[in-house]
Motif scaffolding. Structure first.
Motif, PDB file in Angstrom:
ATOM      1  N   UNK A 501     -18.225 -60.263 -42.183  1.00 42.42           N
ATOM      2  CA  UNK A 501     -17.950 -61.371 -41.670  1.00 42.42           C
ATOM      3  C   UNK A 501     -16.352 -61.160 -41.896  1.00 42.42           C
ATOM      4  N   UNK A 502     -15.765 -61.339 -40.917  1.00 43.34           N
ATOM      5  CA  UNK A 502     -14.288 -61.249 -40.670  1.00 43.34           C
ATOM      6  C   UNK A 502     -13.510 -62.811 -40.629  1.00 43.34           C
ATOM      7  N   UNK A 503     -12.608 -63.026 -41.375  1.00 43.94           N
ATOM      8  CA  UNK A 503     -11.838 -64.244 -41.544  1.00 43.94           C
ATOM      9  C   UNK A 503     -10.288 -63.868 -41.586  1.00 43.94           C
ATOM     10  N   UNK A 504      -9.513 -64.615 -41.022  1.00 40.67           N
ATOM     11  CA  UNK A 504      -8.125 -64.314 -41.027  1.00 40.67           C
ATOM     12  C   UNK A 504      -7.668 -64.538 -39.793  1.00 40.67           C
ATOM     13  N   UNK A 505      -6.208 -64.126 -39.679  1.00 38.90           N
ATOM     14  CA  UNK A 505      -5.422 -64.154 -38.426  1.00 38.90           C
ATOM     15  C   UNK A 505      -4.603 -62.804 -38.183  1.00 38.90           C
ATOM     16  N   UNK A 506      -4.482 -62.618 -36.937  1.00 38.66           N
ATOM     17  CA  UNK A 506      -3.432 -61.561 -36.478  1.00 38.66           C
ATOM     18  C   UNK A 506      -2.353 -61.939 -35.589  1.00 38.66           C
ATOM     19  N   UNK A 507      -1.131 -61.376 -35.584  1.00 37.94           N
ATOM     20  CA  UNK A 507      -0.181 -61.832 -34.887  1.00 37.94           C
ATOM     21  C   UNK A 507       0.372 -60.489 -33.822  1.00 37.94           C
ATOM     22  N   UNK A 508       0.939 -60.788 -32.881  1.00 41.21           N
ATOM     23  CA  UNK A 508       1.517 -59.917 -31.844  1.00 41.21           C
ATOM     24  C   UNK A 508       0.111 -58.952 -31.369  1.00 41.21           C
ATOM     25  N   UNK A 509      -1.089 -59.771 -31.121  1.00 41.24           N
ATOM     26  CA  UNK A 509      -2.237 -59.174 -30.622  1.00 41.24           C
ATOM     27  C   UNK A 509      -1.937 -59.134 -28.974  1.00 41.24           C
ATOM     28  N   UNK A 568     -18.653 -62.351 -36.937  1.00 38.05           N
ATOM     29  CA  UNK A 568     -19.896 -61.340 -37.560  1.00 38.05           C
ATOM     30  C   UNK A 568     -19.660 -60.025 -36.696  1.00 38.05           C
ATOM     31  N   UNK A 569     -19.462 -59.084 -37.331  1.00 34.11           N
ATOM     32  CA  UNK A 569     -19.648 -57.570 -36.738  1.00 34.11           C
ATOM     33  C   UNK A 569     -20.384 -56.869 -37.231  1.00 34.11           C
ATOM     34  N   UNK A 570     -21.216 -56.048 -36.681  1.00 34.25           N
ATOM     35  CA  UNK A 570     -22.216 -55.083 -37.045  1.00 34.25           C
ATOM     36  C   UNK A 570     -21.520 -54.090 -37.687  1.00 34.25           C
ATOM     37  N   UNK A 571     -22.270 -53.538 -38.761  1.00 34.93           N
ATOM     38  CA  UNK A 571     -21.551 -52.425 -39.558  1.00 34.93           C
ATOM     39  C   UNK A 571     -21.432 -51.268 -38.780  1.00 34.93           C
ATOM     40  N   UNK A 572     -22.163 -51.089 -37.444  1.00 29.43           N
ATOM     41  CA  UNK A 572     -22.013 -49.957 -36.686  1.00 29.43           C
ATOM     42  C   UNK A 572     -20.812 -49.690 -35.939  1.00 29.43           C
ATOM     43  N   UNK A 573     -20.154 -51.044 -35.931  1.00 27.70           N
ATOM     44  CA  UNK A 573     -18.658 -51.298 -35.190  1.00 27.70           C
ATOM     45  C   UNK A 573     -17.635 -51.049 -36.501  1.00 27.70           C
ATOM     46  N   UNK A 574     -17.843 -50.449 -37.336  1.00 25.69           N
ATOM     47  CA  UNK A 574     -17.013 -50.133 -38.457  1.00 25.69           C
ATOM     48  C   UNK A 574     -16.458 -48.903 -37.968  1.00 25.69           C
ATOM     49  N   UNK A 575     -15.187 -48.346 -38.206  1.00 26.40           N
ATOM     50  CA  UNK A 575     -14.484 -47.109 -37.814  1.00 26.40           C
ATOM     51  C   UNK A 575     -14.152 -46.603 -39.127  1.00 26.40           C
ATOM     52  N   UNK A 576     -14.762 -45.644 -39.473  1.00 22.58           N
ATOM     53  CA  UNK A 576     -14.416 -44.726 -40.648  1.00 22.58           C
ATOM     54  C   UNK A 576     -15.001 -45.192 -41.866  1.00 22.58           C
ATOM     55  N   UNK A 577     -14.815 -44.932 -42.926  1.00 21.04           N
ATOM     56  CA  UNK A 577     -15.543 -45.281 -44.192  1.00 21.04           C
ATOM     57  C   UNK A 577     -15.098 -46.512 -44.696  1.00 21.04           C
ATOM     58  N   UNK A 578     -15.959 -47.306 -45.534  1.00 23.19           N
ATOM     59  CA  UNK A 578     -15.577 -48.690 -46.168  1.00 23.19           C
ATOM     60  C   UNK A 578     -14.273 -48.220 -47.236  1.00 23.19           C
TER      61      UNK A 578
END
Length: 736
Positions: A501-509, A568-578
């Motif tokens: 689960x991702x929560x937050x904000x990004x700028x200059x996207x 919600x993002x599946x773990x398979x969409x993780x890029x590299x190790x935790x």
């Protein structure tokens, strides 16, 4: 492309370096200064090494070597601030050999073995009979131009020298009262003399480059040793960043001079202005470099027991014997915009090479043909330098033609194109004016998926990227973090089923409003140092919980603020190790840090030149004004240097050279000069440049607005200065 010396030149450099380290060390330089600024033993030793014979034709008893070989000597002489008129002697000896013939063979032999000191008068003694002469206090003879003749002047009198700034053997000579012998006369003789003066400019530029680099090295070494408030002074950005700026300027001047030598052979039409720009730039850089280096030493820099003051004074003494170096910028302006021709020296064999190669040129032509066939007038009207110019149809056709990611492996829709090929293709993108932003960011994301992504990411995302059905944006910056991307607070929490689960904000996207995916840096562990608790994800932008809000810039460009609420993002969409996002991110940032803005600088300068020809000023064209020519020439110098720094970074990468921040150097220099030149050219062409009308005025207007962002995105100039200080100068880290 080749930025390396030949094996023979490397051996020559080592030989001269060893000799000068021993015979032109600070003790010897100080001793020479106390005795009029000339070291006779050093001079004799240089003669024995064949230094004065380097540029003498073999048929006249010399070594018959080229300008690049003489440059090897001059860079080492600059590094060790050798005591004597070396550049002047090299050129005067060549003139004596070429014009003097058998009548002067005996004198030439004495010069070559160090028995007599020969120097060169810079200006026509018929027009300026009294002038300052490098080595004039100790030289036996000088070669000078007198009207339409080249003459040999006997320098008599034991008390010719006087106290001067750097205790060098300069003297003011009254040539009208001296004995003179005509070496040759006529147009050909004058042309040979003029060639010698042009080559002197190149050799002096290289000497100043070597001097400047050594001054900065001394300052950096001191900044690592001297402590203040409990840490080395080099850890303070106020000390390290100016030195970082200057080492880039020093490198830029060296390679600008190399380009001038190269172009004398390969592009002679442009070479004359490059010669002038080389000495103007290196003289100015040397003045700034030695001042800042001395400042680094603080009060100790003023003490004569420290060597840095020797470099400070010598940096001014060498070029100023000729006169005000600003005149070289005026000269470049005349050569660029007023039709003045330069007498180009015969530089001999030039092995350095800045060409990209036949394969690169062929691929560039293929891409150019593609754009010419596909880009209709309607599409060209849509073009924009930012994401706003993106067209899905063109993007898809590029993918089908395998022109989207040519450097990728063939199984991923690429052609395994080498970096030189890619550089040629980037140039075509710029010339065609078609936006490369979506391709650049998508290339970055796709490359990271290829390197560290799992099978699901490769199947579900990379396939779409390869087929031209998806583009990507970058989710690094956050509202409170700026360039400190590793301070990210956007949180990713792993759920029981393994998804995140991702929560937050990004700028200059930028591009998020049209992209399908965003490469996102998240905080997965708040209980460890900020660099250790980060994880990267590829997030589908059509996921529930994502809000995209436009942010419009004064650059006529849309970017975005993006918000993530329970995405919600599946773990398979993780890029590299935790918690291993730092390494993934660092690799991605390296891809970003390598670029520069030379092509944008060139386009801006050419637009300014066009507008200066259109603007009427005081009864003529604005471009006829000396001030306008100088400012345009300065802009050209900056983009030439940006190109050379970029080429150096490209060559170093291809040849797997040590990472000395060549990419950050290119990005930082080009963006800073793009910004400062855009401001100056906006002024120069005002009030026309205030208009957004189609044509040159509108291009300068946009360049001014565009340039401001270039010093920010992809890492601010301050971030790059820290990288340069650490990697190129060995200074301590200046950021936590």
């Amino acid at each position: 492309m080749n930025f390396d010396l030949s094996e023979d030149q490397r051996m020559m450099r080592e030989s001269f370096a060893r000799f000068l380290d021993e015979n032109s060390n600070s003790e010897r330089v100080r001793a020479a200064a106390e005795q009029g600024g000339f070291d006779a033993a050093l001079w004799q030793g240089l003669a024995e090494l064949g230094a004065f014979a380097l540029r003498i034709p073999e048929e006249a008893g010399g070594l018959g070597l080229g300008t690049m070989d003489a440059a090897v000597l001059m860079e080492e002489a600059g590094r060790t601030i050798a005591s004597g008129p070396l550049a002047e002697t090299l050129m005067a000896a060549r003139l004596l050999a070429v014009l003097g013939g058998e009548a002067q063979a005996e004198l030439l032999e004495e010069v070559l073995v160090g028995g007599k000191v020969l120097t060169l008068a810079m200006h026509d003694i018929a027009a300026q009979p009294v002038q300052w002469l490098a080595g004039g206090a100790v030289a036996d003879v000088a070669v000078a131009r007198e009207g339409d003749a080249v003459v040999l002047v006997t320098l008599a009198g034991d008390e010719r020298g006087e106290d001067n700034l750097a205790s060098t053997p300069i003297a003011e000579i009254d040539f009208a009262a001296a004995d003179k012998t005509v070496l040759a006369s006529g147009a050909d003789a004058v042309a040979e003399f003029d060639k010698a003066i042009e080559e002197w400019k190149l050799l002096m530029a290289i000497a100043l480059s070597g001097l400047s680099r050594e001054a900065i090295r001394l300052a950096a070494e001191y900044a690592c040793e001297r402590e203040a408030f409990g840490q080395p002074i080099g850890a303070y950005q106020g000390m390290s960043h100016p030195l970082a700026d200057l080492i880039v300027d020093v490198d830029g001047g060296k390679y600008l001079t190399w380009r001038a030598v190269h172009d004398i052979v390969h592009e002679p039409e442009a070479a004359g202005a490059l010669i002038s720009l080389s000495l103007w730039w290196t003289a100015d850089t040397a003045a700034r470099a030695v001042t800042q280096s001395l400042h680094t030493f603080g009060g100790y820099g003023l003490a004569t027991e420290y060597d840095i003051h020797l470099y400070n004074l010598r940096a001014r003494a060498w070029p100023l014997v000729w006169g005000d170096p600003t005149r070289f910028l005026e000269e470049a302006g005349r050569r660029l915009y007023a039709g003045e021709r330069a007498a180009l020296p015969e530089v001999g064999e030039v092995l350095i090479n800045f060409e990209l190669g036949e394969e690169a040129e062929a691929m560039g032509r293929e891409l150019d043909d593609f754009f010419n066939a596909v880009l209709t007038p309607e599409l060209r009207a849509k073009a924009h330098y930012s994401f706003d110019g993106f067209d899905a149809g063109v993007h898809k056709k590029l993918a089908e033609a395998k022109l989207l990611f040519p450097s990728w492996p063939k199984e991923y829709g690429g052609r395994e194109a080498e970096p030189y090929v890619m550089n040629a293709m980037y140039k075509v993108w710029e010339e065609q004016g078609w936006t490369s932003h979506p391709v650049g960011t998508t290339n970055l994301v796709g490359t990271m998926i290829r390197k560290v992504g799992g099978d699901v990411l490769k199947e579900e995302v990379l396939t779409k990227i390869v087929n031209g059905d998806a583009i990507c944006s970058l989710g690094y910056s956050e509202p409170g973090c700026g360039s400190d991307v590793f301070a990210a607070k956007t949180k990713a929490t792993q759920l029981e089923d393994g998804s995140w689960r991702i929560d937050g904000a990004k700028m200059w996207t930028s591009g998020a409003n049209i992209a399908q995916y965003v490469l996102m840096l998240t905080r997965t562990n708040p209980d460890v140092p900020k660099h250790k608790g980060l994880t990267m994800f590829v997030v589908p932008l059509d996921s529930p919980g994502i809000e995209i809000q436009p942010v419009y810039t004064f650059q006529d460009e849309r970017t975005n603020a993006t918000f993530y609420d329970g995405v919600i993002v599946p773990d398979s969409y993780r890029l590299g190790p935790v918690d291993g996002g730092v390494k993934v991110m660092a690799a991605a940032l390296e891809l970003e840090h390598g670029g520069g803005f030379a092509k944008s600088q060139r386009a801006m300068c050419e637009a300014a030149e066009e507008l200066c020809r259109e603007i009427q000023f005081q009864g003529g064209q604005l471009i006829e004004q000396v001030d306008a020519q100088k400012r345009l020439a300065r802009c050209r110098a900056h983009f030439y240097i940006s190109e050379m720094l970029g080429n150096r970074a490209l060559w170093a990468g291809v040849n797997k050279m040590p990472n000395l921040a060549f990419g950050p150097m290119t990005k930082m220099f080009s963006s800073e000069k793009f910004q400062s030149d855009s401001r100056d050219l906006l002024d120069l062409t005002a009030p026309y440049s205030l208009s957004k009308r189609e044509g040159a005025a509108g291009e300068i207007n946009l360049a001014y607005r565009h340039a401001h962002g270039t010093t920010i995105y992809g890492g601010t100039s301050e971030v790059h200065r820290s990288m340069i200080a650490e990697r190129a100068l060995g200074l301590p880290r200046t950021r936590g």
